[in-house]
Each structure stands twice: as C-alpha cells, then as structure tokens.
Design a protein around this motif. Structure first.
Motif, PDB file in Angstrom:
ATOM      1  N   ILE A 111      -7.173   1.793  -3.277  1.00 11.53           N
ATOM      2  CA  ILE A 111      -6.210   0.691  -3.513  1.00 11.53           C
ATOM      3  C   ILE A 111      -5.950   0.558  -5.018  1.00 11.53           C
ATOM      4  CG2 ILE A 111      -5.885  -1.828  -3.386  1.00 11.53           C
ATOM      5  CD1 ILE A 111      -7.416  -1.769  -0.726  1.00 11.53           C
ATOM      6  N   SER A 112      -7.046   0.606  -5.799  1.00  3.22           N
ATOM      7  CA  SER A 112      -6.902   0.455  -7.255  1.00  3.22           C
ATOM      8  C   SER A 112      -6.129   1.622  -7.863  1.00  3.22           C
ATOM      9  CB  SER A 112      -8.286   0.360  -7.888  1.00  3.22           C
ATOM     10  OG  SER A 112      -8.171   0.274  -9.265  1.00  3.22           O
ATOM     11  N   PHE A 113      -6.447   2.848  -7.432  1.00  2.00           N
ATOM     12  CA  PHE A 113      -5.729   4.018  -7.963  1.00  2.00           C
ATOM     13  C   PHE A 113      -4.253   3.968  -7.576  1.00  2.00           C
ATOM     14  CE2 PHE A 113      -9.605   7.102  -8.410  1.00  2.00           C
ATOM     15  CZ  PHE A 113     -10.075   6.293  -9.434  1.00  2.00           C
ATOM     16  N   GLY A 114      -3.995   3.519  -6.346  1.00  2.00           N
ATOM     17  CA  GLY A 114      -2.603   3.383  -5.902  1.00  2.00           C
ATOM     18  C   GLY A 114      -1.859   2.401  -6.784  1.00  2.00           C
ATOM     19  N   ALA A 115      -2.511   1.255  -7.055  1.00  2.00           N
ATOM     20  CA  ALA A 115      -1.891   0.227  -7.903  1.00  2.00           C
ATOM     21  C   ALA A 115      -1.631   0.782  -9.297  1.00  2.00           C
ATOM     22  CB  ALA A 115      -2.791  -0.996  -7.976  1.00  2.00           C
ATOM     23  N   HIS A 116      -2.617   1.526  -9.828  1.00  2.00           N
ATOM     24  CA  HIS A 116      -2.461   2.107 -11.169  1.00  2.00           C
ATOM     25  C   HIS A 116      -1.364   3.157 -11.193  1.00  2.00           C
ATOM     26  CE1 HIS A 116      -5.329   0.757 -14.203  1.00  2.00           C
ATOM     27  NE2 HIS A 116      -5.869   0.172 -13.172  1.00  2.00           N
ATOM     28  N   PHE A 117      -1.330   3.963 -10.135  1.00  2.00           N
ATOM     29  CA  PHE A 117      -0.306   5.012 -10.065  1.00  2.00           C
ATOM     30  C   PHE A 117       1.082   4.373 -10.034  1.00  2.00           C
ATOM     31  CE2 PHE A 117       2.040   8.645  -8.746  1.00  2.00           C
ATOM     32  CZ  PHE A 117       1.283   9.739  -9.113  1.00  2.00           C
ATOM     33  N   GLY A 118       1.223   3.343  -9.196  1.00  2.00           N
ATOM     34  CA  GLY A 118       2.504   2.644  -9.112  1.00  2.00           C
ATOM     35  C   GLY A 118       2.910   2.063 -10.453  1.00  2.00           C
ATOM     36  N   TYR A 119       1.964   1.472 -11.143  1.00  2.00           N
ATOM     37  CA  TYR A 119       2.203   0.895 -12.468  1.00  2.00           C
ATOM     38  C   TYR A 119       2.645   1.978 -13.455  1.00  2.00           C
ATOM     39  CZ  TYR A 119       1.251  -3.937 -13.749  1.00  2.00           C
ATOM     40  OH  TYR A 119       1.375  -5.278 -13.987  1.00  2.00           O
ATOM     41  N   THR A 120       1.902   3.104 -13.441  1.00  2.00           N
ATOM     42  CA  THR A 120       2.204   4.196 -14.384  1.00  2.00           C
ATOM     43  C   THR A 120       3.593   4.760 -14.131  1.00  2.00           C
ATOM     44  OG1 THR A 120      -0.142   4.710 -14.285  1.00  2.00           O
ATOM     45  CG2 THR A 120       1.255   6.334 -15.358  1.00  2.00           C
ATOM     46  N   VAL A 121       3.941   4.975 -12.834  1.00  2.00           N
ATOM     47  CA  VAL A 121       5.265   5.503 -12.504  1.00  2.00           C
ATOM     48  C   VAL A 121       6.339   4.571 -13.051  1.00  2.00           C
ATOM     49  CG1 VAL A 121       6.869   5.954 -10.587  1.00  2.00           C
ATOM     50  CG2 VAL A 121       4.520   6.777 -10.446  1.00  2.00           C
TER      51      VAL A 121
ATOM     52  N   ALA B 197       0.553   1.905  -3.737  1.00  2.00           N
ATOM     53  CA  ALA B 197       1.473   2.336  -4.801  1.00  2.00           C
ATOM     54  C   ALA B 197       2.895   1.882  -4.499  1.00  2.00           C
ATOM     55  CB  ALA B 197       1.412   3.846  -4.957  1.00  2.00           C
ATOM     56  N   VAL B 198       3.330   2.031  -3.242  1.00  3.50           N
ATOM     57  CA  VAL B 198       4.693   1.628  -2.868  1.00  3.50           C
ATOM     58  C   VAL B 198       4.866   0.118  -3.056  1.00  3.50           C
ATOM     59  CG1 VAL B 198       6.289   1.423  -0.902  1.00  3.50           C
ATOM     60  CG2 VAL B 198       5.105   3.577  -1.318  1.00  3.50           C
ATOM     61  N   LEU B 199       3.869  -0.649  -2.606  1.00  8.43           N
ATOM     62  CA  LEU B 199       3.959  -2.109  -2.750  1.00  8.43           C
ATOM     63  C   LEU B 199       4.042  -2.518  -4.220  1.00  8.43           C
ATOM     64  CD1 LEU B 199       1.442  -3.431  -0.056  1.00  8.43           C
ATOM     65  CD2 LEU B 199       3.906  -3.796  -0.110  1.00  8.43           C
ATOM     66  N   VAL B 200       3.179  -1.890  -5.054  1.00 12.09           N
ATOM     67  CA  VAL B 200       3.167  -2.246  -6.486  1.00 12.09           C
ATOM     68  C   VAL B 200       4.477  -1.835  -7.156  1.00 12.09           C
ATOM     69  CG1 VAL B 200       2.047  -1.757  -8.710  1.00 12.09           C
ATOM     70  CG2 VAL B 200       0.664  -2.264  -6.709  1.00 12.09           C
TER      71      VAL B 200
ATOM     72  N   ARG C 116      10.588 -10.108  -0.526  1.00 13.51           N
ATOM     73  CA  ARG C 116      10.748 -11.517  -0.133  1.00 13.51           C
ATOM     74  C   ARG C 116      11.435 -11.656   1.237  1.00 13.51           C
ATOM     75  NH1 ARG C 116       9.094 -15.025  -3.927  1.00 13.51           N
ATOM     76  NH2 ARG C 116       9.150 -14.303  -6.082  1.00 13.51           N
ATOM     77  N   LEU C 117      12.137 -10.587   1.676  1.00 14.69           N
ATOM     78  CA  LEU C 117      12.770 -10.617   2.996  1.00 14.69           C
ATOM     79  C   LEU C 117      11.717 -10.760   4.094  1.00 14.69           C
ATOM     80  CD1 LEU C 117      15.440  -7.757   2.682  1.00 14.69           C
ATOM     81  CD2 LEU C 117      15.845 -10.213   2.626  1.00 14.69           C
ATOM     82  N   PHE C 118      10.512 -10.236   3.812  1.00 15.90           N
ATOM     83  CA  PHE C 118       9.432 -10.287   4.810  1.00 15.90           C
ATOM     84  C   PHE C 118       8.581 -11.552   4.654  1.00 15.90           C
ATOM     85  CE2 PHE C 118      10.521  -5.912   3.933  1.00 15.90           C
ATOM     86  CZ  PHE C 118      10.754  -5.418   5.205  1.00 15.90           C
ATOM     87  N   GLY C 119       8.818 -12.321   3.657  1.00 14.52           N
ATOM     88  CA  GLY C 119       8.051 -13.551   3.429  1.00 14.52           C
ATOM     89  C   GLY C 119       8.077 -13.904   1.959  1.00 14.52           C
ATOM     90  N   ASP C 120       8.316 -15.167   1.671  1.00 14.65           N
ATOM     91  CA  ASP C 120       8.443 -15.601   0.274  1.00 14.65           C
ATOM     92  C   ASP C 120       7.174 -15.395  -0.543  1.00 14.65           C
ATOM     93  OD1 ASP C 120      10.998 -16.193  -0.155  1.00 14.65           O
ATOM     94  OD2 ASP C 120      10.818 -18.385   0.028  1.00 14.65           O
ATOM     95  N   ASN C 121       6.018 -15.410   0.160  1.00 11.83           N
ATOM     96  CA  ASN C 121       4.743 -15.337  -0.575  1.00 11.83           C
ATOM     97  C   ASN C 121       4.272 -13.901  -0.842  1.00 11.83           C
ATOM     98  OD1 ASN C 121       4.556 -18.104  -0.612  1.00 11.83           O
ATOM     99  ND2 ASN C 121       3.556 -18.169   1.393  1.00 11.83           N
ATOM    100  N   ILE C 122       4.952 -12.911  -0.292  1.00 10.91           N
ATOM    101  CA  ILE C 122       4.426 -11.536  -0.396  1.00 10.91           C
ATOM    102  C   ILE C 122       4.232 -11.071  -1.849  1.00 10.91           C
ATOM    103  CG2 ILE C 122       4.958  -9.090   0.112  1.00 10.91           C
ATOM    104  CD1 ILE C 122       5.520  -9.949   2.934  1.00 10.91           C
TER     105      ILE C 122
ATOM    106  N   ASN D 174       0.158  -9.837  -6.142  1.00 15.88           N
ATOM    107  CA  ASN D 174      -0.436 -10.165  -7.442  1.00 15.88           C
ATOM    108  C   ASN D 174      -1.872 -10.662  -7.281  1.00 15.88           C
ATOM    109  OD1 ASN D 174      -0.505 -10.610 -10.235  1.00 15.88           O
ATOM    110  ND2 ASN D 174       0.082 -12.748  -9.962  1.00 15.88           N
ATOM    111  N   THR D 175      -2.090 -11.567  -6.308  1.00 18.44           N
ATOM    112  CA  THR D 175      -3.413 -12.184  -6.162  1.00 18.44           C
ATOM    113  C   THR D 175      -4.427 -11.220  -5.560  1.00 18.44           C
ATOM    114  OG1 THR D 175      -2.268 -14.251  -5.771  1.00 18.44           O
ATOM    115  CG2 THR D 175      -4.607 -14.221  -5.260  1.00 18.44           C
ATOM    116  N   TYR D 176      -4.091 -10.650  -4.395  1.00 17.71           N
ATOM    117  CA  TYR D 176      -5.123  -9.911  -3.649  1.00 17.71           C
ATOM    118  C   TYR D 176      -5.213  -8.422  -4.028  1.00 17.71           C
ATOM    119  CZ  TYR D 176      -5.349 -14.207  -1.063  1.00 17.71           C
ATOM    120  OH  TYR D 176      -5.490 -15.536  -0.741  1.00 17.71           O
TER     121      TYR D 176
END
Lengths: 212, 236
Positions: A176-186, B167-170, B183-189, B194-196
């Motif tokens: 999950i963390s690497f995915g988040a980092h990869f997304g950020y880097t891209v 990665a896709v979500l971020v 936000r189409l799937f929910g305002d809090n997404i 960011n939080t979780y």
C-alpha cells in the motif's frame, strides 16, 4: 523581450530539446547537453563549497576572527588529496576517519534520541473507543502497520508461524505504501513534464512569435 | 600506524559528540568543543566534496589530452565546470579577503559578476542552464516511469493488485479532475484516502522503515567508533 532574455530562452530551449531528444534514441545533441549538465552541476558544488565552507567557515574566521587553529582542519582537508598519490593515499584515512567518527558520534545520538524514541512514542496511540470509531481505526492501522513492517524486515529468524503471518500482513502494508509513493512520484514527474512543455510552448513559442 | 591512528581519531571525534550530548557544555570542561569539532568536520567534509570535483576534472582532462573517442563532449564538461566555478570563487569586493590584491588588477565594477549572489555569472548559469536541464532530466523520467508502471501495476497476485489499487487511488486523488471523479462515489472518499492511506498505512510503513534504518545506523555508528567497521578506509 530584450536580446538577453531571448538568448536565455533560446539557450534553455535548445538544451531542453536536446535532452528530450533521448526519448527517440541516444544522439550527439543529448550527449552534449548531458555533459554540459554534468559540468555545470560539478561547478555548482565548487561555488557552493567555496562560499559556504572554505570562505565562511575557514578563511574568514582565520583572518578576521583570529581563529588560527582552524588551519588544522584545513590541512586535514588537504590531506584528502593524498588519494591521488597511491604511495601516500593512506594519509587521507586520517581525515576520513575524523569525518566518519564525527558522523558516527552525531548519528548514534540523533538516530536513537531523535528518531527511534519519538517515532516509537508517536506509535503508542490510544485505542480508547470514546475517541470515536475513525480515530481508533486510524490508531489500529498505524500500530499494526508499524509492528508488521518491522517484523517483515526482521531476518534473524525464519518467517514461519506467527512471525510469518505478521510478516505477510507487513507485505500488504508495504505494498500500500509503495503504491502510494509510486502514485505520488508519477504525479510529481508529470507535473515537471507539464512545466517543461509549458516553457517550450509559451516562453520559447512566444519568443519565436516575437522574432517572426 | 596506517590503521591504528585513523581508528583512534574516529573514536575520539565520535566520543566528543556523544559525551557533549550527555554533559552540559556550559558547566563542564567541554565548553564549545562540540561546535568546534562540528566546524572542523564541516571544513574537512567540504574538502572531500572538492576532491570529487577535482577527480571529475582529472578524468575528463585525461580523455581530452589523449583525444579519446568523444573527447569533445568531455571538453564541454570541463568548460562548463570552469565557467561555473571560476566566477564563483573570485572575490566580490576589494574589502573581502584576497579582494584587495585581485581588484588592483581588475576593475571593481566586475565584482557583481563574481561570487554566488543574484546577478552573478554563477547565478545566471544556474537559473538559465542548470535548473531547466535538471527539471528536464526529472521530467523525462515521466516517460520511463510510465513503462515501469505498466510492468509493476499488472495485477498478477494479491500484493501487486494492492499496489495497483493504491497507486491509482493516490494518482486520482492528486489531481482536481481525479478528485472530482472520486467524489462521484462519495463525498468523503478523498478525505478517507488522505486519512487512512496516506496518514494511516503509508505513515505506518514509513515509520517502521525509519525506525529500522535508525537502529541500523546507530549500530553501524557504534561499530565505526569502536573500530570494528573499517571498510571506509579501503585497502592498503
């Protein structure tokens, strides 16, 4: 736009396009720009070290403040250049040992006192349900994530049983963390690409428009 | 002598930093020894970086001198090193150290071109050549990272799928259009991501890695100070 500004933009655009030409294949324009970039970066460090270290920390204190004893670190620094003479290269170890020992002393304290303890304290989060579901869930994620990641990187015992199960959870967290980092880097790289394309389109394009 | 002296020096210079942390410098014999030793390390460290640059100059000069294949590119490197370095090390005013000698020969109006301040040659080269090239080099990685993403994000197993989803979500969360889509799937997404993900799972893993690396760095520091770790000295 003045002639100097035009020159700046055209020079910048030439070098940017030369570097981008590598996307097609390696070519002399790319090599030329790459060598200029390497040279400028090395020269940048000379200027930085000269002004911030040699002048500000060595020459000025020695001549203006009378701290003559700073001649010793200056000499120790010069000893580093003994590396270029195989017969005398061992002398550079003295300077290197000073740096290594000093860094080790600083790190020993800063890593334990400045990182391990505060990060461990920050992980000890309250699981009191009165704090609300969201807060407890976040605390659980953080505690489980830290412990399982540490277990995953613990290689002194074979990952079997409880250790293996926890390490497996650790892998999920790490993914999950690497995915988040990869997304950020891209996104960061794409943002830089947009910046360079904007420079070529608007700054250089505007300059061409003005000329013709 | 060749190994014992460096080990003793490493131990003493490290010990000063450790002892300074535990003892109050104001009330003990230490005084400002800690700051002094740190300044010494900074000066020697500066010389080690210069050593690297001198090494680059040596390697490139050799290629140019021997007219090896592609020597013109090495010449370009040398010219750019000197073009950036020489103006930056020249004195800015006649009041500065060595400035009184330099400005006996050259007009003092040239001073604004030297040093590293805004308006100097160094600053111009950095802003208009070095900085755009640095940005381009990183921007080019966008293309290579895209092909790397194709290989990394293929959902071959559960772990790779988790990597792909996060990665896709971020990536969606980082751009306004993507955020609007989420936000189409929910305002809090976006808030949940960011939080979780960022402050939860990602922060936890980073914390785990940082704690592990810090423990490793501390143990390595102890090994260096005690002379167990000597690989930094090289051979001979």
């Amino acid at each position: 736009m003045t002639l100097v500004e035009q020159l700046q933009i055209w020079l910048g655009a030439f070098l940017v396009l030369s570097l981008f030409s590598f996307l097609y294949k390696d070519n002399p324009f790319y090599k030329f720009a790459e060598h200029i970039f390497a040279g400028l970066s090395a020269g940048y460090y000379i200027g930085l070290i000269w002004q911030n270290v040699i002048i500000q920390q060595l020459i000025d204190p020695m001549f203006d403040q009378g701290r003559w004893w700073l001649v010793f670190p200056g000499l120790l620094g010069l000893l580093m250049f003994a590396r270029f003479f195989p017969k005398w290269s061992w002398i550079s170890r003295i300077s290197l040992a000073f740096i290594m020992g000093n860094t080790a002393g600083v790190f020993l304290i800063s890593q334990l006192h400045g990182i391990v303890l505060p990060q461990t304290v920050a992980t000890m989060l309250s699981l009191d349900p009165r704090n609300g579901f969201g807060t407890v869930l976040l605390a659980l994620i953080v505690v489980c994530g830290v412990i399982s990641t540490l277990v995953y990187f613990y290689f002194s015992k074979e990952h079997k049983g409880i250790l293996g199960g926890t390490a497996k959870v650790g892998i999920w967290f790490i993914m999950i963390s690497f995915g988040a980092h990869f997304g950020y880097t891209v996104m960061a790289r794409i943002s830089l690409l947009i910046g360079q394309v904007r420079f070529l389109m608007f700054d250089w394009g505007g300059s061409i428009k003005q000329l013709f | 002598m060749r190994t014992t002296l460096p080990v003793i020096i490493a131990f003493i210079s490290g010990l000063i930093m450790v002892v300074s942390f535990f003892l109050n410098p104001q009330t003990t014999f230490l005084g400002n020894t800690e700051e002094e030793v740190l300044q010494w390390a900074s000066i020697i460290g500066g010389f080690t970086l210069l050593l690297g640059v001198v090494s680059i100059v040596r390697v490139n000069s050799k290629t140019v001198g021997q007219r090896k294949k592609g020597w013109l590119f090495n010449l370009a490197t040398l010219i750019s090193i000197f073009a950036m370095a020489i103006p930056s090390i020249l004195p800015v005013t006649s009041q500065s150290n060595f400035g009184s000698i330099f400005y006996k020969v050259f007009p003092e109006s040239w001073g604004s071109l030297f040093g590293t301040a805004p308006g100097s040659i160094y600053d111009w080269l950095f802003n208009y050549l070095d900085s755009p090239m640095m940005a381009t080099m990183f921007a080019m990685l966008a293309f290579y990272i895209a092909s790397a993403a194709y290989r990394a994000f293929r959902a071959r197993n559960a772990e790779a799928t988790l990597l792909l989803l996060t990665a896709v979500l971020v990536m969606l969360w980082r751009i306004p259009m993507g955020e609007a889509f989420l936000r189409l799937f929910g305002d809090n997404i976006p808030g949940y991501i960011n939080t979780y993900i960022m402050n939860g799972a990602n922060a936890a893993v980073q914390r785990g890695i940082v704690i592990g690396a810090a423990l490793g760095a501390a143990s390595m520091s102890l090994r260096i100070m005690l002379g167990i770790e000597r690989t930094y000295m090289g051979k001979g």
